[in-house]
Design an enzyme around this catalytic site. Structure first.
Site, PDB file in Angstrom:
ATOM      1  N   ASP A 187      49.081  10.263  18.356  1.00 23.39           N
ATOM      2  CA  ASP A 187      50.292   9.497  18.653  1.00 23.39           C
ATOM      3  C   ASP A 187      51.188   9.360  17.422  1.00 23.39           C
ATOM      4  O   ASP A 187      50.701   9.379  16.299  1.00 23.39           O
ATOM      5  CB  ASP A 187      49.896   8.106  19.172  1.00 23.39           C
ATOM      6  CG  ASP A 187      51.036   7.414  19.895  1.00 23.39           C
ATOM      7  OD1 ASP A 187      52.004   8.097  20.290  1.00 23.39           O
ATOM      8  OD2 ASP A 187      50.966   6.184  20.057  1.00 23.39           O
ATOM      9  N   ASN A 226      52.920  10.818  30.742  1.00 18.39           N
ATOM     10  CA  ASN A 226      53.958  11.494  29.949  1.00 18.39           C
ATOM     11  C   ASN A 226      54.924  12.307  30.812  1.00 18.39           C
ATOM     12  O   ASN A 226      56.009  12.683  30.347  1.00 18.39           O
ATOM     13  CB  ASN A 226      53.337  12.391  28.860  1.00 18.39           C
ATOM     14  CG  ASN A 226      52.678  11.630  27.727  1.00 18.39           C
ATOM     15  OD1 ASN A 226      51.731  12.099  27.094  1.00 18.39           O
ATOM     16  ND2 ASN A 226      53.173  10.422  27.422  1.00 18.39           N
TER      17      ASN A 226
HETATM   18  C1  IPE Z   1      49.226   8.622  24.548  1.00 19.01           C
HETATM   19  O1  IPE Z   1      50.370   8.368  23.810  1.00 19.01           O
HETATM   20  C2  IPE Z   1      49.280  10.003  25.120  1.00 19.01           C
HETATM   21  C3  IPE Z   1      49.183  11.097  24.163  1.00 19.01           C
HETATM   22  C4  IPE Z   1      48.990  11.000  22.889  1.00 19.01           C
HETATM   23  C5  IPE Z   1      49.275  12.410  24.751  1.00 19.01           C
HETATM   24  P1  IPE Z   1      51.640   7.660  24.440  1.00 19.01           P
HETATM   25  O2  IPE Z   1      52.645   7.567  23.353  1.00 19.01           O
HETATM   26  O3  IPE Z   1      52.051   8.359  25.663  1.00 19.01           O
HETATM   27  O4  IPE Z   1      51.053   6.234  24.835  1.00 19.01           O
HETATM   28  P2  IPE Z   1      51.768   4.828  24.958  1.00 19.01           P
HETATM   29  O5  IPE Z   1      52.954   5.031  25.844  1.00 19.01           O
HETATM   30  O6  IPE Z   1      52.157   4.405  23.587  1.00 19.01           O
HETATM   31  O7  IPE Z   1      50.721   3.932  25.532  1.00 19.01           O
HETATM   32  C1  IPE Z   2      52.450  11.667  20.806  1.00 23.53           C
HETATM   33  O1  IPE Z   2      53.574  11.256  20.114  1.00 23.53           O
HETATM   34  C2  IPE Z   2      52.661  12.975  21.537  1.00 23.53           C
HETATM   35  C3  IPE Z   2      52.696  12.858  22.994  1.00 23.53           C
HETATM   36  C4  IPE Z   2      52.534  11.755  23.681  1.00 23.53           C
HETATM   37  C5  IPE Z   2      52.922  14.083  23.727  1.00 23.53           C
HETATM   38  P1  IPE Z   2      54.718  10.417  20.832  1.00 23.53           P
HETATM   39  O2  IPE Z   2      55.704  11.377  21.385  1.00 23.53           O
HETATM   40  O3  IPE Z   2      54.147   9.450  21.784  1.00 23.53           O
HETATM   41  O4  IPE Z   2      55.344   9.657  19.573  1.00 23.53           O
HETATM   42  P2  IPE Z   2      55.849   8.157  19.518  1.00 23.53           P
HETATM   43  O5  IPE Z   2      54.727   7.293  20.015  1.00 23.53           O
HETATM   44  O6  IPE Z   2      57.057   8.088  20.391  1.00 23.53           O
HETATM   45  O7  IPE Z   2      56.147   7.930  18.077  1.00 23.53           O
HETATM   46 MG    MG Z   3      53.503   7.527  21.609  1.00 25.16          MG
END
Ligand code: IPE
Ligand code: IPE
Ligand code: MG
Length: 259
Positions: A22, A70
Site C-alpha cells: 500500500d 479496487n
Molecule cells: C489494499 O489497499 C489493496 C491492495 C494493496 C491491492 P487499498 O489502498 O485498496 O486499501 P484501503 O482502501 O486503504 O483499505
Molecule cells: C496500493 O497503493 C496499490 C493498489 C491498491 C493497487 P494505493 O494505490 O492504494 O496507494 P495509496 O493508498 O492511495 O497511497
Molecule cells: Mg491504498
C-alpha cells in the site's frame, strides 16, 4: 534453504510472507506525479522483495496486487494497473524461470481483462513445475469472496451427497479455498501505516504475525524487508497456549508428563 541475513537466525525465517503493498498513490502525490508513477515504482519494490525472499529462504510470497474493492477506482487507474501487470509478467518471466519460482494466482481470474488472463495463465503454466519458491498474486481478490466461494463449493458437494454436513470442519473449509496447499502466512506486512486488513486473506491470517510500517510501498526494498524479518524473529508465537519461559524445564516436564 539459502542463507539468512546475519541478524536473523535461519530457524526464525518465515516460510510464508504476505504483503499488502500500500501507499503507491501517496508516494506519487508527494512527488507531484500521477498515481501510476507510484504503481510503476511499486512494481520495482515487488521485484526487489521477491529477490530478497530467495536470498533469505522465504518459500512463499503472497502479494495483494488488486482487491475486489479496487474495481471501484477510476477507470483510467484500473486500466493502467492492468497494463502494468501484463508488462510485469512479461518482464519477470525470465527471472522466474532462471530462479525456479512458481507463479500462482488467487482471486477471481475471470474478472480480469483477457490479456491479463492470458499472460497469467501462460506464465503460471510455464512455471508450474517449480516448488521451492512461489510467488502468489492476489488479483481481483477479496477475503470474503474467497470464503463465499469455499462455502458454495462445500454446499454443492453436500447437495450431491458427496460430503456429510457434520464432516465440515476448519480443515474442510481450508481445503476449498483458492490455494489450499499453501501454508498460512507466518508474517503479514502492510506498508504505508494503515492499521487494517482491507479484506486480505481473512481466513489465513488468523495466527499470522502483523508488521505495519509507515514506509510507502515504492520505498520498501531489501533493507525494509530485512527489518520486517528481524522483527518477526523476535516475536513469540503462542497460538493461544501459555508460553514456556524455560525451554529446558519445559522439556523435562514434557518427559515427566508422558505416560
Ligand atoms: C489494499 O489497499 C489493496 C491492495 C494493496 C491491492 P487499498 O489502498 O485498496 O486499501 P484501503 O482502501 O486503504 O483499505
Ligand atoms: C496500493 O497503493 C496499490 C493498489 C491498491 C493497487 P494505493 O494505490 O492504494 O496507494 P495509496 O493508498 O492511495 O497511497
Ligand atoms: Mg491504498
Amino acid at each position: 534453504m539459502k542463507t539468512a541475513p546475519k541478524s536473523v537466525p535461519n530457524s526464525a525465517v518465515p516460510r510464508h510472507v504476505a504483503i499488502i503493498m500500500d501507499g503507491n498513490g501517496r508516494w506519487a502525490r508527494r512527488r507531484g506525479l500521477a498515481r501510476i508513477h507510484g504503481h510503476r515504482e511499486g512494481a520495482e519494490s515487488l521485484r526487489a522483495v521477491l529477490r530478497a525472499c530467495r536470498t533469505t529462504g522465504v518459500a512463499y510470497l503472497t502479494v495483494y496486487a488488486f482487491s475486489s474493492e479496487n474495481w471501484a477506482r477510476p477507470r483510467d487507474e484500473v486500466n493502467a494497473l492492468m497494463s502494468l501487470l501484463v508488462r510485469f509478467l512479461r518482464r519477470e518471466e525470465k527471472e522466474l524461470h532462471d530462479n525456479r519460482v512458481r507463479l500462482r494466482h488467487i482471486g477471481r481470474l475471470a474478472d480480469l481483462p483477457k490479456t491479463v488472463q492470458r499472460e497469467l495463465n501462460r506464465v503460471m503454466a510455464a512455471t508450474a513445475g517449480y516448488e521451492e519458491h512461489q510467488l502468489v498474486l492476489a488479483l481481483s481478490y477479496g477475503g470474503r469472496e474467497e470464503i463465499v466461494h469455499a462455502a458454495r463449493r462445500i454446499a454443492q458437494r453436500v447437495k450431491q451427497g458427496d460430503l456429510d454436513p457434520d464432516a465440515v470442519d476448519a480443515a474442510v473449509v481450508a481445503q476449498h479455498l483458492y490455494a489450499p496447499d499453501i501454508p498460512d502466512p507466518d508474517l503479514m506486512i502492510r506498508t504505508s501505516g494503515e492499521m487494517r486488513i482491507s479484506n486480505f486473506l481473512l481466513w489465513q491470517l488468523s495466527y499470522s504475525e502483523l508488521y505495519v510500517t509507515d514506509t510507502l510501498w515504492p520505498d520498501f526494498r531489501e533493507r525494509e524487508f530485512a527489518a520486517a524479518l528481524e522483527a518477526y524473529a523476535g516475536r513469540h508465537r503462542r497460538f493461544g497456549k501459555v508460553e514456556e519461559r524455560n525451554p529446558r524445564r519445559a522439556r523435562r516436564r514434557g518427559a515427566a508428563d508422558r505416560p
